[in-house]
Motif scaffolding. Structure first.
Motif, PDB file in Angstrom:
ATOM      1  N   MET A   1      36.272  48.713  43.785  1.00  0.00           N
ATOM      2  CA  MET A   1      35.366  50.388  42.390  1.00  0.00           C
ATOM      3  C   MET A   1      36.916  50.964  41.737  1.00  0.00           C
ATOM      4  O   MET A   1      36.665  51.463  40.869  1.00  0.00           O
ATOM      5  N   THR A   2      37.913  51.930  42.647  1.00  0.00           N
ATOM      6  CA  THR A   2      38.467  52.386  42.467  1.00  0.00           C
ATOM      7  C   THR A   2      39.554  51.585  42.251  1.00  0.00           C
ATOM      8  O   THR A   2      40.998  52.092  42.778  1.00  0.00           O
TER       9      THR A   2
ATOM     10  N   ILE B   1      45.236  44.850  44.221  1.00  0.00           N
ATOM     11  CA  ILE B   1      45.156  45.276  45.755  1.00  0.00           C
ATOM     12  C   ILE B   1      43.852  44.334  46.442  1.00  0.00           C
ATOM     13  O   ILE B   1      43.274  44.284  46.221  1.00  0.00           O
ATOM     14  N   GLY B   2      44.797  42.758  47.109  1.00  0.00           N
ATOM     15  CA  GLY B   2      43.450  42.877  47.843  1.00  0.00           C
ATOM     16  C   GLY B   2      42.997  42.967  49.222  1.00  0.00           C
ATOM     17  O   GLY B   2      43.267  44.091  49.328  1.00  0.00           O
ATOM     18  N   LEU B   3      41.515  43.161  49.690  1.00  0.00           N
ATOM     19  CA  LEU B   3      40.728  43.407  51.024  1.00  0.00           C
ATOM     20  C   LEU B   3      40.862  42.749  51.809  1.00  0.00           C
ATOM     21  O   LEU B   3      39.314  42.105  50.981  1.00  0.00           O
ATOM     22  N   ILE B   4      41.270  42.541  52.442  1.00  0.00           N
ATOM     23  CA  ILE B   4      40.758  41.613  53.538  1.00  0.00           C
ATOM     24  C   ILE B   4      39.895  42.418  54.655  1.00  0.00           C
ATOM     25  O   ILE B   4      40.516  43.685  55.323  1.00  0.00           O
TER      26      ILE B   4
ATOM     27  N   ILE C   1      32.472  41.163  43.450  1.00  0.00           N
ATOM     28  CA  ILE C   1      32.624  42.830  42.874  1.00  0.00           C
ATOM     29  C   ILE C   1      34.186  42.252  42.946  1.00  0.00           C
ATOM     30  O   ILE C   1      34.314  43.725  42.109  1.00  0.00           O
ATOM     31  N   SER C   2      35.490  42.404  43.423  1.00  0.00           N
ATOM     32  CA  SER C   2      37.123  42.664  43.347  1.00  0.00           C
ATOM     33  C   SER C   2      37.384  41.959  42.261  1.00  0.00           C
ATOM     34  O   SER C   2      38.182  41.916  42.557  1.00  0.00           O
ATOM     35  N   SER C   3      36.828  40.986  42.098  1.00  0.00           N
ATOM     36  CA  SER C   3      37.377  40.014  40.405  1.00  0.00           C
ATOM     37  C   SER C   3      38.838  39.290  41.167  1.00  0.00           C
ATOM     38  O   SER C   3      39.602  39.214  41.376  1.00  0.00           O
ATOM     39  N   GLY C   4      37.946  38.265  42.426  1.00  0.00           N
ATOM     40  CA  GLY C   4      38.997  37.363  43.605  1.00  0.00           C
ATOM     41  C   GLY C   4      40.462  38.081  44.516  1.00  0.00           C
ATOM     42  O   GLY C   4      40.940  37.995  44.179  1.00  0.00           O
TER      43      GLY C   4
ATOM     44  N   GLU D   1      46.519  38.625  39.247  1.00  0.00           N
ATOM     45  CA  GLU D   1      45.680  39.021  39.532  1.00  0.00           C
ATOM     46  C   GLU D   1      44.645  38.817  41.324  1.00  0.00           C
ATOM     47  O   GLU D   1      43.781  39.851  41.490  1.00  0.00           O
ATOM     48  N   THR D   2      45.166  38.106  41.260  1.00  0.00           N
ATOM     49  CA  THR D   2      44.066  37.652  43.386  1.00  0.00           C
ATOM     50  C   THR D   2      44.331  37.410  44.226  1.00  0.00           C
ATOM     51  O   THR D   2      45.999  37.393  44.340  1.00  0.00           O
TER      52      THR D   2
END
Ligand SMILES: Cc1cc2nc3c(=O)[nH]c(=O)nc-3n(C[C@H](O)[C@H](O)[C@H](O)COP(=O)(O)O)c2cc1C
Length: 440
Positions: free
Chosen positions: A83-84, A88-91, A114-117, A424-425
């Motif tokens: 949300m902030t 950037i990718g989130l692993i 939630i993170s759009s990919g 984007e992803t």
């Protein structure tokens, strides 16, 4: 376009150096404060990193009196970071030994929406022995069984992510049709470890499946990575072993007919960066001076499945016989081999070994100028040792910020790193194909 580097930020404590949490320049925020992680993710995103990564262990540690073993559960924390941040990718790390595939498939599909990919999963089999006692087992599941279970887990999780076709949802208010039942199918899995009917109770995520990350280095671990991983974290203390690992893993991937550019090998790099080499050395020494050898001794014991090192004097050279045979260790075998190899080749005392491991637990450490760090990265990248790096700043946030401000621009000038996000992803950042999913 020239082949491009990939960077992942590995967030750990107030930095990867064992003593970072005590350093006056480390973040003043608590390790349970989400704003700490948000701040780091924002800085990494400004530096155009591909991703950030949160590790996880499923047991409290027994050295908490003198070391900060506090972190947030990764999937929950990354939900907040989604949300902030926007690119950037989130692993997140999650265990195949102590999770049910149905739970995990839902959680990662949710994080992907939630993170759009931008979701990625660091697949671990949980090397730490005390975890077993928190999940109903008296003894740790053996190395071989952990990987056998992980293999079946992957089959189930992938099946669940693909159990809804990309076009399953119609959501047509006019006709009253919400979804196409023929495009949502059970998986009816019955194996040695899991029985899962499926389908998942939610649609396919924006990336189809999260990006699959893995860090197994043993023979079994590498074969697992070759089959499933799209990014691989790995620990090396010298370029030669990183090159051998790179060659071996890319070879295994080729044998399976997978394209070499669909798996990125990212060794850890923990760099102290100063305006001169002498300044960097001084900063590294300041951190080493804060390290407590007794914390290192306990950590070593946990690496070797709880082996007792308490009788070993700190200042006598070690012998390989002071360690259990790595092939008998049920924990992270590759790291134990690395440590015993170091003792054999360098004749270190326990104090010297602990000081080497305090820097980044067996990953590559370096102290130098931004130019020297960029040269090292380019050298490994162009000479078959890496497709990018798992960036492990010894001290957070200052040593991340220096990397972003001073190393990244040099690599951009050399045409080796992006100057803006093109996709984007997370899959797009890493240049990975979207898994096909259900056929008509
Ligand atoms: C950078 C990196 C991060 C890792 N993060 C975790 C983690 O968060 N949790 C975990 O249980 N294991 C973690 N591991 C351990 C690996 O998943 C694996 O167990 C280890 O590399 C040993 O592999 P092997 O058993 O095939 O030798 C990590 C390893 C590396 C190199």
């Amino acid at each position: 376009m020239k082949r491009q580097l990939h960077f992942n930020l590995f967030i750990n404590s107030r930095g990867h150096h064992e003593a970072s949490w005590r350093h006056p320049d480390a973040s003043p925020l608590a390790l349970s404060d989400i704003r700490y992680y948000q701040d780091l993710a924002t800085r990494a995103e400004a530096g155009l990193f591909d991703s950030i990564f949160l590790a996880d262990q499923l047991a409290a540690r027994d050295d908490v009196e003198r070391a900060p073993r506090v972190w947030l559960e990764p999937i929950t924390a990354l939900g907040a970071l989604a949300m902030t941040t926007s690119r950037i990718g989130l692993i997140a790390t999650a265990s195949t030994t102590y999770t049910e595939p149905y739970n995990l498939a839902r959680q990662f599909a949710s994080l992907d929406f939630i993170s759009s990919g931008r979701a990625g999963w660091n697949i671990v089999t949980s090397w730490s022995a005390p975890a077993a006692a928190n999940y109903g087992d008296d003894a740790q599941v053996s190395h071989a069984e952990r990987y056998a279970r992980a293999e079946e887990f992957m089959q189930v999780a992938k099946g669940l992510w693909d159990s809804w076709a990309d076009d399953a949802i119609v959501d047509d208010r006019e006709s009253g049709i919400y979804a196409r039942p023929d495009r949502i199918r059970p998986i009816n899995h019955k194996g040695d470890f899991y029985k899962v009917a499926g389908p998942l109770n939610m649609p396919r995520g924006p990336q189809g499946r999260p990006v699959l990350v893995q860090a197994g280095s043993s023979d079994t671990g590498r074969r697992f990575a070759a089959r499933h991983a799209e990014a691989v974290f790995t620990a090396h203390m010298e370029k030669a072993t990183a090159q051998a690992f790179y060659k071996d893993l890319k070879g295994l991937v080729a044998e399976l007919g997978r394209p070499a550019d669909q798996i990125h090998i990212l060794p850890g790099l923990s760099a102290v960066i100063g305006s001169t080499e002498a300044e960097a050395q001084r900063m590294a020494q300041d951190l080493n001076d804060l390290a407590d050898p007794e914390v290192g001794r306990k950590r070593l014991s946990s690496r070797f499945g709880g082996h007792d090192f308490s009788h070993l004097p700190l200042d006598t050279p070690l012998k390989p016989e002071d360690f259990p045979d790595p092939s008998t260790v049920q924990a992270a075998r590759s790291r134990t081999e690395l440590i015993v190899g170091l003792v054999r080749n360098e004749g270190l005392t326990l104090r010297q070994l602990l000081s080497k491991l305090a820097g980044a637990r067996g990953h590559f450490t370096f102290a130098g100028t931004p130019e020297q760090v960029a040269d090292l990265i380019e050298d490994w990248f162009t000479n078959g040792a890496a497709d990018g790096f798992n960036i492990m700043p010894p001290l957070l946030p200052p040593m991340l910020q220096t990397f972003v401000d001073e190393v990244i621009p040099i690599l951009q000038k050399r045409g080796l790193f992006r100057t803006e996000y093109e996709g984007e992803t997370l899959r797009e950042h890493y240049g990975l194909k979207r898994p096909e999913g259900m056929r008509p």
